[in-house]
Motif scaffolding. Structure first.
Motif, PDB file in Angstrom:
ATOM      1  N   PRO A 141       0.830  -1.389  -0.245  1.00  9.61           N
ATOM      2  CA  PRO A 141       0.055   0.314  -0.216  1.00  9.61           C
ATOM      3  C   PRO A 141       0.725   1.123  -0.569  1.00  9.61           C
ATOM      4  CG  PRO A 141      -1.344  -1.550   1.583  1.00  9.61           C
ATOM      5  CD  PRO A 141       0.267  -2.492   1.003  1.00  9.61           C
ATOM      6  N   THR A 179      -5.452  -0.405   0.977  1.00  5.15           N
ATOM      7  CA  THR A 179      -5.465  -1.548   1.026  1.00  5.15           C
ATOM      8  C   THR A 179      -6.387  -3.025   0.901  1.00  5.15           C
ATOM      9  OG1 THR A 179      -3.575  -0.477   3.176  1.00  5.15           O
ATOM     10  CG2 THR A 179      -5.222  -2.377   3.695  1.00  5.15           C
ATOM     11  N   TYR A 219      -0.197  -1.539   7.458  1.00  3.83           N
ATOM     12  CA  TYR A 219      -1.489  -1.619   6.024  1.00  3.83           C
ATOM     13  C   TYR A 219      -1.288  -2.946   5.508  1.00  3.83           C
ATOM     14  CZ  TYR A 219      -2.001   3.595   6.658  1.00  3.83           C
ATOM     15  OH  TYR A 219      -2.856   4.209   7.288  1.00  3.83           O
ATOM     16  N   ILE A 223      -3.251  -6.732   4.946  1.00  2.00           N
ATOM     17  CA  ILE A 223      -3.348  -7.574   3.676  1.00  2.00           C
ATOM     18  C   ILE A 223      -3.121  -8.961   4.590  1.00  2.00           C
ATOM     19  CG2 ILE A 223      -2.509  -7.890   1.261  1.00  2.00           C
ATOM     20  CD1 ILE A 223      -1.901  -4.961   1.354  1.00  2.00           C
TER      21      ILE A 223
END
Length: 340
Positions: A141, A179, A219, A223
């Motif tokens: 991200p 994200t 971020y 994920i």
């Protein structure tokens, strides 16, 4: 199926050290140039048959132990309702940078099946052809955000850091959307058949550790947490120029940490603990004379002997000016010195 790469990702014992190169399908190959001469870069990225062809080229030519999907990290950013262009000599350009609340609000979180079916079809086609594992990928991200905020590549990242520090809430709103988009995109790749996933944080190294911990790492962690809920494929996280960030990147949640060449791999292994490691030959070392290149590879393999798992790779993408003969020398040397 040669699963040596997957075993190394999981930290299992392997008969030899697997090898693949970042950007192994690309401009240094005459075979790639022949395909690329017929279409623009974006047209190539959106053509599953051609993407399959260029992904397979280095596997057939060099005997790499893994293939990486041919695409670009910015494809899902275009799907977020942004105009993306590629200019010769300048690289990717977003003519309409994202720097205001309205511009962030106008971004959509795309359904990858609907907006990027060509990527998923490429994965399915490759799985029917490959006898080595297929790596899917995305940008991280923070790295993706830099392109959106700057409008393209940058040397000083003025606009990105200014938003981070002056408007952290706006920055967070943008990063949350990126994200979510990236998480859904990687999940779709895994469902389509990708057998490992790599997250490229190409610009992580521009951040001070304290800023990386606040403005980039959470971020990535989000994920990977999402991925863990739906797939068990190995996850590789590569923070370029990230030797100052290792104490943070080890908490990202990935199975494998990629290292660039700015850190001796033996030292890196000592710092990353139980993770497998990927890397980390300087791409420019491929310009060394054969004997010196082989000796450097041998030393790197010896330095990596203590890793929980080691995947030989370059510390960044192979340079377009590299001779394919040099790439072949390197792959053969890795296989020979590691016992294949």
């Amino acid at each position: 199926m040669n699963d040596t790469f997957l075993k190394a990702c999981r930290g299992e014992k392997t008969a030899y050290t697997p090898v693949w190169f970042m950007r192994q399908a690309g401009r240094y190959l005459p075979e790639y140039q022949k395909v690329r001469g017929k279409v623009t870069f974006l047209e190539l990225c959106k053509n599953p048959e051609l993407c399959t062809e260029v992904t397979l080229q280095p596997i057939d030519i060099f005997d790499f132990d893994a293939a990486i999907l041919f695409s670009d990290i910015l494809i899902p950013m275009e799907a977020m309702n942004l105009r993306l262009e590629f200019h010769e000599g300048r690289g990717p350009v977003f003519p309409d940078p994202v720097r205001s609340r309205q511009e962030v609000d106008e971004l959509i979180i795309p359904d990858p099946e609907e907006t990027m079916p060509f990527v998923l079809e490429t994965i399915r086609l490759l799985r029917n052809e490959l006898k080595v594992p297929l790596i899917g990928f995305s940008g991280a991200p923070f790295t993706l955000a830099t392109y959106l905020i700057e409008g393209g590549s940058s040397k000083v990242f003025y606009q990105t850091k200014r938003m981070m520090f002056e408007e952290p809430a706006l920055y967070d709103a943008l990063l949350r959307k990126i994200t979510r988009c990236t998480s859904l995109y990687l999940q779709a790749q895994a469902r389509a058949g990708a057998q490992a996933l790599q997250i490229f944080d190409s610009w992580a190294g521009i951040l001070a550790p304290v800023d990386y911990a606040r403005f980039a790492l959470p971020y990535v962690q989000s994920i990977i947490t999402d991925l863990r809920k739906v797939t068990d494929v190995p996850i590789i996280y590569f923070a370029n120029n990230g030797s100052t960030l290792i104490e943070h990147t080890v908490t990202a949640g990935a199975d494998v940490l990629g290292l660039d060449w700015r850190l001796n791999i033996k030292e890196g292994i000592a710092r990353i603990g139980e993770h497998a490691v990927q890397g980390n030959l300087d791409p420019m070392a491929l310009f060394l004379p054969k004997e010196e290149l082989e000796q450097r590879i041998k030393q790197l393999l010896e330095d990596a002997a203590g890793a929980r798992g080691h995947i030989f790779n370059l510390g960044h993408g192979i340079q377009p000016q590299t001779s394919p003969d040099q790439a072949r020398i390197a792959v053969e040397a890795v296989h020979r010195f590691s016992g294949r």
